[in-house]
Design a protein around this motif. Sequence first.
Motif, PDB file in Angstrom:
ATOM      1  N   GLY A   7       0.828  -1.201   0.000  1.00  0.00           N
ATOM      2  CA  GLY A   7       0.000   0.000   0.000  1.00  0.00           C
ATOM      3  C   GLY A   7       0.859   1.246   0.000  1.00  0.00           C
ATOM      4  N   HIS A   8       0.252   2.356   0.419  1.00  0.00           N
ATOM      5  CA  HIS A   8       0.909   3.656   0.297  1.00  0.00           C
ATOM      6  C   HIS A   8       1.975   3.900   1.359  1.00  0.00           C
ATOM      7  CE1 HIS A   8      -1.731   4.987   3.593  1.00  0.00           C
ATOM      8  NE2 HIS A   8      -2.762   4.500   2.910  1.00  0.00           N
ATOM      9  N   LYS A   9       2.709   4.991   1.158  1.00  0.00           N
ATOM     10  CA  LYS A   9       3.697   5.440   2.145  1.00  0.00           C
ATOM     11  C   LYS A   9       2.960   5.791   3.442  1.00  0.00           C
ATOM     12  CE  LYS A   9       7.151   7.079  -1.118  1.00  0.00           C
ATOM     13  NZ  LYS A   9       7.372   8.064  -2.190  1.00  0.00           N
ATOM     14  N   PRO A  11       2.166   3.886   6.022  1.00  0.00           N
ATOM     15  CA  PRO A  11       1.081   2.901   5.976  1.00  0.00           C
ATOM     16  C   PRO A  11       0.072   3.056   7.126  1.00  0.00           C
ATOM     17  CG  PRO A  11       3.201   1.863   6.522  1.00  0.00           C
ATOM     18  CD  PRO A  11       3.497   3.251   6.069  1.00  0.00           C
ATOM     19  N   ASP A  12      -1.198   2.917   6.764  1.00  0.00           N
ATOM     20  CA  ASP A  12      -2.257   2.878   7.776  1.00  0.00           C
ATOM     21  C   ASP A  12      -2.772   1.433   7.850  1.00  0.00           C
ATOM     22  OD1 ASP A  12      -3.725   2.572   5.461  1.00  0.00           O
ATOM     23  OD2 ASP A  12      -4.706   4.524   5.581  1.00  0.00           O
ATOM     24  N   THR A  13      -3.793   1.226   8.647  1.00  0.00           N
ATOM     25  CA  THR A  13      -4.266  -0.147   8.859  1.00  0.00           C
ATOM     26  C   THR A  13      -4.820  -0.752   7.573  1.00  0.00           C
ATOM     27  OG1 THR A  13      -4.650   0.308  11.191  1.00  0.00           O
ATOM     28  CG2 THR A  13      -5.835  -1.573  10.250  1.00  0.00           C
ATOM     29  N   ASP A  14      -5.544   0.042   6.781  1.00  0.00           N
ATOM     30  CA  ASP A  14      -6.088  -0.492   5.526  1.00  0.00           C
ATOM     31  C   ASP A  14      -4.951  -0.916   4.591  1.00  0.00           C
ATOM     32  OD1 ASP A  14      -7.896  -1.203   3.532  1.00  0.00           O
ATOM     33  OD2 ASP A  14      -8.047   0.834   2.738  1.00  0.00           O
ATOM     34  N   THR A  15      -3.949  -0.077   4.477  1.00  0.00           N
ATOM     35  CA  THR A  15      -2.809  -0.394   3.603  1.00  0.00           C
ATOM     36  C   THR A  15      -2.117  -1.693   4.027  1.00  0.00           C
ATOM     37  OG1 THR A  15      -2.090   1.614   2.441  1.00  0.00           O
ATOM     38  CG2 THR A  15      -0.378   0.376   3.535  1.00  0.00           C
ATOM     39  N   ILE A  16      -1.891  -1.843   5.320  1.00  0.00           N
ATOM     40  CA  ILE A  16      -1.193  -3.030   5.836  1.00  0.00           C
ATOM     41  C   ILE A  16      -2.051  -4.286   5.665  1.00  0.00           C
ATOM     42  CG2 ILE A  16      -0.351  -4.124   7.978  1.00  0.00           C
ATOM     43  CD1 ILE A  16       1.546  -1.956   6.942  1.00  0.00           C
ATOM     44  N   VAL A  71      -2.082  -1.672  -3.476  1.00  0.00           N
ATOM     45  CA  VAL A  71      -3.346  -1.622  -2.743  1.00  0.00           C
ATOM     46  C   VAL A  71      -3.478  -0.258  -2.067  1.00  0.00           C
ATOM     47  CG1 VAL A  71      -3.487  -4.125  -2.317  1.00  0.00           C
ATOM     48  CG2 VAL A  71      -2.331  -2.665  -0.643  1.00  0.00           C
ATOM     49  N   ASP A  72      -4.716   0.185  -1.914  1.00  0.00           N
ATOM     50  CA  ASP A  72      -5.044   1.405  -1.160  1.00  0.00           C
ATOM     51  C   ASP A  72      -4.409   2.686  -1.722  1.00  0.00           C
ATOM     52  OD1 ASP A  72      -6.569   2.492   0.935  1.00  0.00           O
ATOM     53  OD2 ASP A  72      -4.871   2.503   2.328  1.00  0.00           O
ATOM     54  N   HIS A  73      -3.972   2.650  -2.980  1.00  0.00           N
ATOM     55  CA  HIS A  73      -3.470   3.867  -3.642  1.00  0.00           C
ATOM     56  C   HIS A  73      -3.209   3.557  -5.113  1.00  0.00           C
ATOM     57  CE1 HIS A  73       0.387   1.806  -3.420  1.00  0.00           C
ATOM     58  NE2 HIS A  73       0.949   2.754  -4.131  1.00  0.00           N
ATOM     59  N   TYR A 202      -0.025  11.084   6.719  1.00  0.00           N
ATOM     60  CA  TYR A 202       0.309  12.308   5.979  1.00  0.00           C
ATOM     61  C   TYR A 202       0.413  12.013   4.496  1.00  0.00           C
ATOM     62  CZ  TYR A 202       3.103  16.290   4.375  1.00  0.00           C
ATOM     63  OH  TYR A 202       3.565  17.382   3.686  1.00  0.00           O
ATOM     64  N   LYS A 203      -0.135  12.906   3.664  1.00  0.00           N
ATOM     65  CA  LYS A 203       0.001  12.725   2.219  1.00  0.00           C
ATOM     66  C   LYS A 203       0.296  14.057   1.548  1.00  0.00           C
ATOM     67  CE  LYS A 203      -2.989   8.692   1.852  1.00  0.00           C
ATOM     68  NZ  LYS A 203      -4.306   8.169   1.572  1.00  0.00           N
ATOM     69  N   ASP A 204       1.197  14.035   0.573  1.00  0.00           N
ATOM     70  CA  ASP A 204       1.453  15.217  -0.257  1.00  0.00           C
ATOM     71  C   ASP A 204       0.631  15.119  -1.528  1.00  0.00           C
ATOM     72  OD1 ASP A 204       3.244  17.131   0.872  1.00  0.00           O
ATOM     73  OD2 ASP A 204       4.833  15.616   0.801  1.00  0.00           O
TER      74      ASP A 204
HETATM   75 MN    MN Z   1      -4.944   4.231   3.486  1.00  0.00          MN
END
Ligand code: MN
Length: 305
Positions: A7-9, A11-16, A71-73, A202-204
């Motif tokens: 998933g994305h940088k 990582p949050d729970t959904d990404t993991i 996933v998730d991004h 955090y996201k840019d």
């Molecule tokens: Mn996410």
Amino acid sequence: MAVLVFGHKNPDTDTIVSAIAVADLKNKLGVEAKAVAQGEVNPESAFVLDKFGLTAPEVVTSVAGQQCILVDHSDLAQSPDDLGDAEVVGVVDHHKLGDVTTSNPLEMWVWPVGCSCTVIKGMYDFYGIEIPKGIAGAMMCAILSDTVMFKSVTCTDQDKAAVEALAKIAGESDTMGLGMEMFKVKSAVEGTPMRDLVFRDYKDFDMSGNKVGIGQLEVVDLAILEPYKADLLAEIKAVKAEKGNHSVFLLLTDIMKEGSVMLIASDDGSVVDKAFGQSGDTEVWLDGVMSRKKQVVPNFEKAFA
Ligand code: MN
Ligand code: MN
């Protein structure tokens, strides 16, 4: 070589959990796959993994020459920097379509729902494959996290139905109790460096050529963050200067009051007024605003256009 699923940088729970679940599903479909992550898991995810007996994915930040499932991004900015030297063979997501492109046909599962794990529940069902108990429990938590226990405007009936079905598989009767326990873990900030709090989620974004960073902290009571507000503001100002951003905003979201304080570090604070019809030098209260994706990013994109 195993297909990497990540998933994305930050990582949050959904990404993991999405990476773990998609890798599990792929392996069961006969495609060797491995869940990895672009960073260490946050306290909330650690709680969820521990609760359901799962291990945190290995941290991988370079993917050149590998086959990947995102996933998730689907944004390049959220992917490893050398993704261009890898082959994206799949995307499983619930965000607006990003700027990832491919040279070969790929598998895409992108639904307008509250959580990638809701999409993945649909994938398991599509293939008629049973979801392991632990993964089901973790997917349920990911949906509760992403939808802020169904309160977020991003939440759909599909998310609620998925939680109900996953809870049955996981044998969890008190889903909301578990969700609350998870958010209490997420709310714990004591002893955490300000920088870690800013970057926890955090996201840019590129908004009409301006680099705009938006972080979010979700807590069960904003009073928890009150003593840290001045330090958090100083930290986002420092982050803005270091990154050369036009703006860095930090949403402090109260999931019980259902609204957010937004801390502001910007070259031009009038974008806040343009986006939300409210002005403040260092912060504004945004009543009913809980979703960065649906209630904050689109407003800023219009304000910057
Ligand atoms: Mn996410
Ligand atoms: Mn998500």
